[in-house]
Scaffold this motif. Structure first.
Motif, PDB file in Angstrom:
ATOM      1  N   ALA A 143       0.841  -1.193   0.000  1.00  0.00           N
ATOM      2  CA  ALA A 143       0.000   0.000   0.000  1.00  0.00           C
ATOM      3  C   ALA A 143       0.877   1.246   0.000  1.00  0.00           C
ATOM      4  O   ALA A 143       2.067   1.194   0.350  1.00  0.00           O
ATOM      5  CB  ALA A 143      -0.927   0.009   1.218  1.00  0.00           C
ATOM      6  N   PHE A 183       3.251  -4.283  -6.450  1.00  0.00           N
ATOM      7  CA  PHE A 183       2.414  -4.222  -7.637  1.00  0.00           C
ATOM      8  C   PHE A 183       3.271  -4.462  -8.872  1.00  0.00           C
ATOM      9  O   PHE A 183       4.441  -4.112  -8.915  1.00  0.00           O
ATOM     10  CB  PHE A 183       1.752  -2.843  -7.787  1.00  0.00           C
ATOM     11  CG  PHE A 183       1.143  -2.300  -6.523  1.00  0.00           C
ATOM     12  CD1 PHE A 183       0.298  -3.091  -5.771  1.00  0.00           C
ATOM     13  CD2 PHE A 183       1.408  -1.020  -6.098  1.00  0.00           C
ATOM     14  CE1 PHE A 183      -0.271  -2.596  -4.613  1.00  0.00           C
ATOM     15  CE2 PHE A 183       0.848  -0.516  -4.947  1.00  0.00           C
ATOM     16  CZ  PHE A 183       0.004  -1.307  -4.197  1.00  0.00           C
ATOM     17  N   ASP A 187      -1.829  -5.265 -12.508  1.00  0.00           N
ATOM     18  CA  ASP A 187      -2.453  -5.760 -11.283  1.00  0.00           C
ATOM     19  C   ASP A 187      -3.655  -4.887 -10.899  1.00  0.00           C
ATOM     20  O   ASP A 187      -3.648  -3.670 -11.111  1.00  0.00           O
ATOM     21  CB  ASP A 187      -1.447  -5.768 -10.128  1.00  0.00           C
ATOM     22  CG  ASP A 187      -0.438  -6.893 -10.248  1.00  0.00           C
ATOM     23  OD1 ASP A 187      -0.623  -7.748 -11.131  1.00  0.00           O
ATOM     24  OD2 ASP A 187       0.540  -6.908  -9.482  1.00  0.00           O
ATOM     25  N   SER A 188      -4.644  -5.513 -10.303  1.00  0.00           N
ATOM     26  CA  SER A 188      -5.802  -4.766  -9.814  1.00  0.00           C
ATOM     27  C   SER A 188      -5.435  -4.041  -8.526  1.00  0.00           C
ATOM     28  O   SER A 188      -4.837  -4.627  -7.623  1.00  0.00           O
ATOM     29  CB  SER A 188      -6.972  -5.715  -9.539  1.00  0.00           C
ATOM     30  OG  SER A 188      -7.416  -6.318 -10.723  1.00  0.00           O
ATOM     31  N   VAL A 189      -5.772  -2.765  -8.456  1.00  0.00           N
ATOM     32  CA  VAL A 189      -5.513  -1.958  -7.267  1.00  0.00           C
ATOM     33  C   VAL A 189      -6.777  -1.199  -6.906  1.00  0.00           C
ATOM     34  O   VAL A 189      -7.711  -1.068  -7.712  1.00  0.00           O
ATOM     35  CB  VAL A 189      -4.341  -0.966  -7.491  1.00  0.00           C
ATOM     36  CG1 VAL A 189      -3.032  -1.704  -7.671  1.00  0.00           C
ATOM     37  CG2 VAL A 189      -4.613  -0.058  -8.686  1.00  0.00           C
ATOM     38  N   CYS A 190      -6.791  -0.702  -5.686  1.00  0.00           N
ATOM     39  CA  CYS A 190      -7.936   0.059  -5.179  1.00  0.00           C
ATOM     40  C   CYS A 190      -7.464   1.446  -4.769  1.00  0.00           C
ATOM     41  O   CYS A 190      -6.546   1.574  -3.952  1.00  0.00           O
ATOM     42  CB  CYS A 190      -8.565  -0.671  -3.996  1.00  0.00           C
ATOM     43  SG  CYS A 190      -9.936   0.227  -3.231  1.00  0.00           S
ATOM     44  N   ASP A 201     -11.820   1.317  -8.519  1.00  0.00           N
ATOM     45  CA  ASP A 201     -11.039   0.172  -8.977  1.00  0.00           C
ATOM     46  C   ASP A 201     -10.215   0.592 -10.184  1.00  0.00           C
ATOM     47  O   ASP A 201     -10.734   1.233 -11.115  1.00  0.00           O
ATOM     48  CB  ASP A 201     -11.943  -0.993  -9.356  1.00  0.00           C
ATOM     49  CG  ASP A 201     -12.616  -1.603  -8.136  1.00  0.00           C
ATOM     50  OD1 ASP A 201     -12.022  -1.528  -7.057  1.00  0.00           O
ATOM     51  OD2 ASP A 201     -13.726  -2.143  -8.273  1.00  0.00           O
ATOM     52  N   PHE A 204      -2.861  -1.081 -12.032  1.00  0.00           N
ATOM     53  CA  PHE A 204      -1.557  -0.468 -11.825  1.00  0.00           C
ATOM     54  C   PHE A 204      -0.818  -0.403 -13.161  1.00  0.00           C
ATOM     55  O   PHE A 204      -0.825  -1.349 -13.944  1.00  0.00           O
ATOM     56  CB  PHE A 204      -0.743  -1.277 -10.815  1.00  0.00           C
ATOM     57  CG  PHE A 204       0.544  -0.621 -10.399  1.00  0.00           C
ATOM     58  CD1 PHE A 204       0.533   0.419  -9.490  1.00  0.00           C
ATOM     59  CD2 PHE A 204       1.756  -1.028 -10.919  1.00  0.00           C
ATOM     60  CE1 PHE A 204       1.704   1.039  -9.104  1.00  0.00           C
ATOM     61  CE2 PHE A 204       2.933  -0.428 -10.544  1.00  0.00           C
ATOM     62  CZ  PHE A 204       2.916   0.613  -9.635  1.00  0.00           C
ATOM     63  N   VAL A 219      -1.716   4.849 -12.606  1.00  0.00           N
ATOM     64  CA  VAL A 219      -2.789   3.851 -12.670  1.00  0.00           C
ATOM     65  C   VAL A 219      -3.664   4.175 -13.875  1.00  0.00           C
ATOM     66  O   VAL A 219      -3.700   5.308 -14.346  1.00  0.00           O
ATOM     67  CB  VAL A 219      -3.636   3.831 -11.380  1.00  0.00           C
ATOM     68  CG1 VAL A 219      -2.806   3.405 -10.189  1.00  0.00           C
ATOM     69  CG2 VAL A 219      -4.288   5.188 -11.128  1.00  0.00           C
ATOM     70  N   LEU A 243      -3.462   3.931  -1.900  1.00  0.00           N
ATOM     71  CA  LEU A 243      -3.405   2.915  -2.952  1.00  0.00           C
ATOM     72  C   LEU A 243      -3.160   1.558  -2.306  1.00  0.00           C
ATOM     73  O   LEU A 243      -2.180   1.382  -1.574  1.00  0.00           O
ATOM     74  CB  LEU A 243      -2.286   3.244  -3.943  1.00  0.00           C
ATOM     75  CG  LEU A 243      -2.089   2.282  -5.113  1.00  0.00           C
ATOM     76  CD1 LEU A 243      -3.256   2.386  -6.081  1.00  0.00           C
ATOM     77  CD2 LEU A 243      -0.784   2.592  -5.841  1.00  0.00           C
ATOM     78  N   VAL A 245      -3.278  -2.908  -2.706  1.00  0.00           N
ATOM     79  CA  VAL A 245      -3.354  -4.085  -3.563  1.00  0.00           C
ATOM     80  C   VAL A 245      -4.806  -4.538  -3.635  1.00  0.00           C
ATOM     81  O   VAL A 245      -5.486  -4.643  -2.612  1.00  0.00           O
ATOM     82  CB  VAL A 245      -2.474  -5.228  -3.012  1.00  0.00           C
ATOM     83  CG1 VAL A 245      -2.691  -6.500  -3.807  1.00  0.00           C
ATOM     84  CG2 VAL A 245      -1.007  -4.837  -3.068  1.00  0.00           C
ATOM     85  N   GLY A 246      -5.307  -4.780  -4.837  1.00  0.00           N
ATOM     86  CA  GLY A 246      -6.685  -5.213  -5.005  1.00  0.00           C
ATOM     87  C   GLY A 246      -6.781  -6.715  -5.192  1.00  0.00           C
ATOM     88  O   GLY A 246      -5.783  -7.437  -5.243  1.00  0.00           O
TER      89      GLY A 246
END
Length: 851
Positions: A143, A183, A187-190, A201, A204, A219, A243, A245-246
């Protein structure tokens, strides 16, 4: 007159012992049936030369007619029994498919829950205002906090690129933030802003260190998500962003669709099925796209239902070799160096020589592309590939003549190059279109680069204008920018209709920023999506080779492309459900499958311990090998110094791996004092190191006892000293930072090494620091390995895995330096004990004081 002995032909067969139900799989033997029927009908044979009366001839004709009618009735009965037998066999196959699907549904549910729990704990942890908690998550790389979002930094194929940077006054004690994030591209991140109450959503893109200042991370966000967020706040730019990790639920969704597809293809019907897993997928993740997942599952089921049993041999290979109880035994078997063949190894009562032989017979059947004359064409074509060695050409002949093939590629043996030539050969033989996949985006890009190089080289070599169309499918943000020209997004974006639709959407978007009108934006978005889909489908149907990841191969657009060949690279690193996605997607048309990997290297990474113990970390490649499917191993390596290769060959490949490169081509780096220059391997003994638990990367204080990593600060200091000796001063050093890789089994040691190198002024040298698992498939001129473990009991944990040692020892081209406790690693037993014994024989072990 027909006289049957009690109950018709079936009873006659039983009386004469010609039919026993246990032996009748499909239908009774033809000869046995006729003999039984003839015996059941009382017929008096006419003696040769005897004169018969008209009545006798009439009786004989009647009796002959009776025989024919009896045989006809027996044939009808046989067909009925055969149909019932096939139905019973089909029902048994359906039950096997149901057991297969339910087994992996349970394991995927466990894995999904483990991932979701990790994410929930992380978000709860980050919601706290305690800076210590923030720093713990930042140091774990999971994060970033207190970021400033810069409005619309650019565009990427119709999506919006945003950049996030710390405030200019913010500097971390670790130096610039973002240099060691967990990341990777795609990759999916939030994105989260508690002050605005906004969650977005995103994907990265990249991290940068501009001018030595604070790190910037980029992003990519879809325009619709930006508009939805703008509806809650006047502007999404500004400070206060975090930020995280999703969780990429698309991966689990594709796994579930593949299981659903296999279930439907089997023709077996039940009220439950794998929909339980899809329901868990929706409920456990709290997704915002539940209806989309359900619609995709229904679409998948309807797509495959019409092609059920079109390729039953592949289904038999996948399911006929599966037993849940055997998977656990196979997993234990793979925990130690395995032989070249498992023909003589049994993993359960059902794992017999007969079953192994039946599966191998299905796999080695010649692919049904045409006549047998194709075999001569294959042989002539393979001889043209002069860049390949004998082992690689043999592998080509092997895979091109089989329906289902396994290729084992030890480190540096040219596995991907061999696969690329196989793809070219399939294209030249008219076996396209071809679907080429790999598990990770990095491996997929590597495969794509090889395919393009081989096709261009062969066209130049034979001075032919060979037109070929290669398309990369997947998220453009996850693709190497040098390959963007062949991505589906780039090719679609060149169509004029798409350009016009995107311009229209951009105009609508600008007009609605101040006063959002979702209906107008949604209408323009739907129109753009339809235009893009039509263009994409047209491009895909005209492609010769489509390259993508295993997960992305389940995309809806690919369902209308009739791929006849499927090639999977790095299949030993992928969990079985991932390998299942491209196979089920192409089930109705595929005629040839090639799996390439190396089960002597690391298995698939699984978060759930319970799922791993039940076999989720056993790849399809390994399971089929254990079930008797033969493989071809590439026996020449081009990466390592011959002495390093000889050590790996003896320890992990039974001395069957030879070196195609000479020692003169892999000279050891001169800035390190090697004990033996002819053997560029050194073990630096750090016996006074102490392994420490590091809970900074744990998701919460409560999770710290369960989730921890290890670090060894003494080893990190020794590694830093060695790197300083090798790389400073920069002007006179032979190697640069990008030529050196530092690897270690533990993530906490990665952070500790990063701190030490930053303190020594080497943070900007370009040295790559990674875990052993994260470095698989990579190579460097020089590798420094920190083993971390240092205790009196010889406890090694997962460091004792022989496959992890194989990966760690085989990454170096010119030199390998191991920093670790000789006492602890030797006490831990094999494989380290045997490996240290070989190093001791070569006299390359030194004390850290001597360095």
């Amino acid at each position: 007159m027909m006289l049957f002995v009690g109950g018709g032909p079936a009873a006659a067969l039983r009386r004469h012992g010609a039919w026993r139900r246990s032996e009748w799989v499909c239908e009774p033997p033809q000869q046995a049936t006729r003999a039984a029927v003839r015996a059941a009908v009382r017929v008096r044979p006419v003696r040769a030369g005897r004169t018969t009366s008209r009545a006798s001839r009439r009786d004989a004709a009647t009796r002959s007619q009776g025989i024919e009618e009896a045989e006809h009735d027996a044939q009808n009965t046989r067909k009925t029994r055969s149909t019932r037998g096939r139905a019973r066999k089909h029902q048994q196959q359906g039950v096997s498919v149901q057991q297969y699907v339910e087994h992996f549904s349970d394991l995927l549910a466990m894995e999904m829950e483990a991932e979701a729990e990790r994410l929930r704990a992380m978000l709860a942890h980050g919601a706290q205002s305690d800076p210590r908690r923030w720093r713990a998550l930042e140091q774990s790389g999971a994060a970033l906090f207190d970021l400033v979002l810069i409005e619309r930094a650019g565009d990427l194929f119709g999506n919006i690129v945003y950049e996030l940077r710390p405030p200019s006054s913010s500097q971390s004690k670790m130096g610039p933030r973002g240099s060691r994030l967990a990341f990777s591209a795609g990759d999916s991140v939030c994105l989260r802003n508690d002050r605005m109450g906004v969650n977005i959503d995103a994907l990265f893109f990249e991290s940068r260190l501009p001018d030595g200042g604070p790190a910037g991370v980029s992003v990519v966000v879809e325009p619709e998500r930006v508009l939805a967020a703008a509806g809650k706040a006047n502007s999404i730019g500004g400070p206060g962003w975090s930020l995280f990790v999703g969780l990429d639920y698309t991966t689990f969704q594709r796994y579930g669709e593949a299981l659903q597809g296999m279930y439907e293809l089997s023709g077996f019907r039940s009220k439950e099925g794998p929909t339980r897993f899809l329901q868990r997928l929706e409920t456990q993740l709290d997704m915002h796209a539940k209806s989309r997942a359900s619609a995709a599952a229904k679409e998948k089921a309807s797509t495959v239902a019409g092609s059920a049993l079109a390729n039953k041999d592949m289904l038999r290979l996948l399911v006929g070799s599966f037993e849940a109880s055997e998977v656990v035994s196979m997993r234990e078997f793979m925990s130690k160096p395995v032989p070249e063949s498992c023909d003589q190894v049994s993993f359960g009562p059902a794992d017999t020589q007969q079953r192994k032989g039946q599966l191998e017979e299905l796999a080695r059947a010649y692919p049904s592309f045409g006549s047998a004359a194709r075999k001569d064409q294959v042989s002539g074509l393979v001889k043209r590939y002069t860049r390949l060695n004998t082992s690689q050409r043999t592998a080509l002949n092997y895979v091109l003549g089989r329906t289902f093939s396994l290729i084992q590629g030890p480190p540096g043996s040219g596995k991907t190059l061999t696969l690329c030539h196989a793809i070219h050969a399939m294209h030249a033989l008219g076996r396209g279109p071809i679907l080429a996949v790999a598990f990770s985006n990095v491996a997929t890009d590597h495969l794509l680069s090889g395919v393009l190089q081989v096709f261009r080289h062969e066209a130049q070599q034979h001075q032919k204008e060979q037109r070929f169309r290669v398309v990369r499918v997947g998220r453009a943000v996850a693709v190497n920018p040098q390959l963007w020209d062949v991505t589906l997004d780039a090719l679609v974006g060149k169509r004029q209709a798409v350009k016009d639709a995107r311009a229209h959407l951009a105009g609508v978007y600008r007009k609605n920023m101040d006063k959002p009108n979702p209906k107008l934006v949604q209408a323009a978005s739907r129109e753009l999506r339809l235009v893009e889909e039509r263009a994409a489908l047209d491009i895909l149907k005209s492609a010769d080779v489509v390259v993508t990841t295993c997960v992305a191969s389940g995309a809806r657009l690919l369902r209308d492309v009739a791929f006849r060949c499927v090639v999977q690279d790095e299949s030993s690193q992928a969990p079985e459900p991932a390998c299942l996605v491209p196979l089920i997607r192409t089930y109705h048309s595929v005629q040839q499958v090639i799996l390439a990997g190396d089960h002597h290297q690391l298995p698939p990474t699984v978060s759930s311990r319970g799922a791993a113990l039940r076999g989720l970390d056993l790849s399809l490649f390994s399971r089929l090998f254990c079930n008797g499917i033969s493989k071809h191993i590439l026996r020449e390596q081009y990466r390592m110094h011959p002495q390093i290769a000889a050590l790996c060959s003896k320890a992990f490949y039974f001395n069957r791996l030879s070196s195609a490169c000479r020692a003169e081509e892999r000279t050891p780096p001169r800035d390190f004092k090697w004990p033996d220059v002819s053997c560029p391997i050194t073990w630096v003994d750090v016996s006074d190191g102490i392994e420490c638990r590091d809970t900074e990367g744990a998701d919460s204080e409560e999770a710290a006892p369960r989730r921890f990593s290890l670090r060894n600060e003494r080893e990190a200091a020794v590694v830093t000293k060695i790197l300083t000796q090798l790389l400073l001063p920069i002007d006179t050093a032979e190697l640069g930072g990008p030529d050196v890789g530092v690897i270690t089994p533990y993530a906490a040691q990665v952070r500790c090494l990063g701190n030490c190198l930053h303190a020594a002024g080497l943070s900007d040298a370009g040295i790559e620091i990674s875990t052993v698992d994260g470095f698989q498939g990579r190579e460097k001129e020089l590798i420094v390995l920190s083993t971390v473990r240092s205790n009196d009991s010889g406890t090694l944990g997962f460091v004792s895995d022989w496959r992890r040692l194989n990966v760690a020892a085989s990454r170096a081209r010119r030199g390998l330096i191991v920093v670790g406790s000789l006492r602890t690693l030797r006490a831990g037993g094999d494989p380290w004990k045997s490996w240290i014994f070989e190093l001791d024989k070569r006299k390359v072990i030194v004390d850290c004081g001597e360095r």
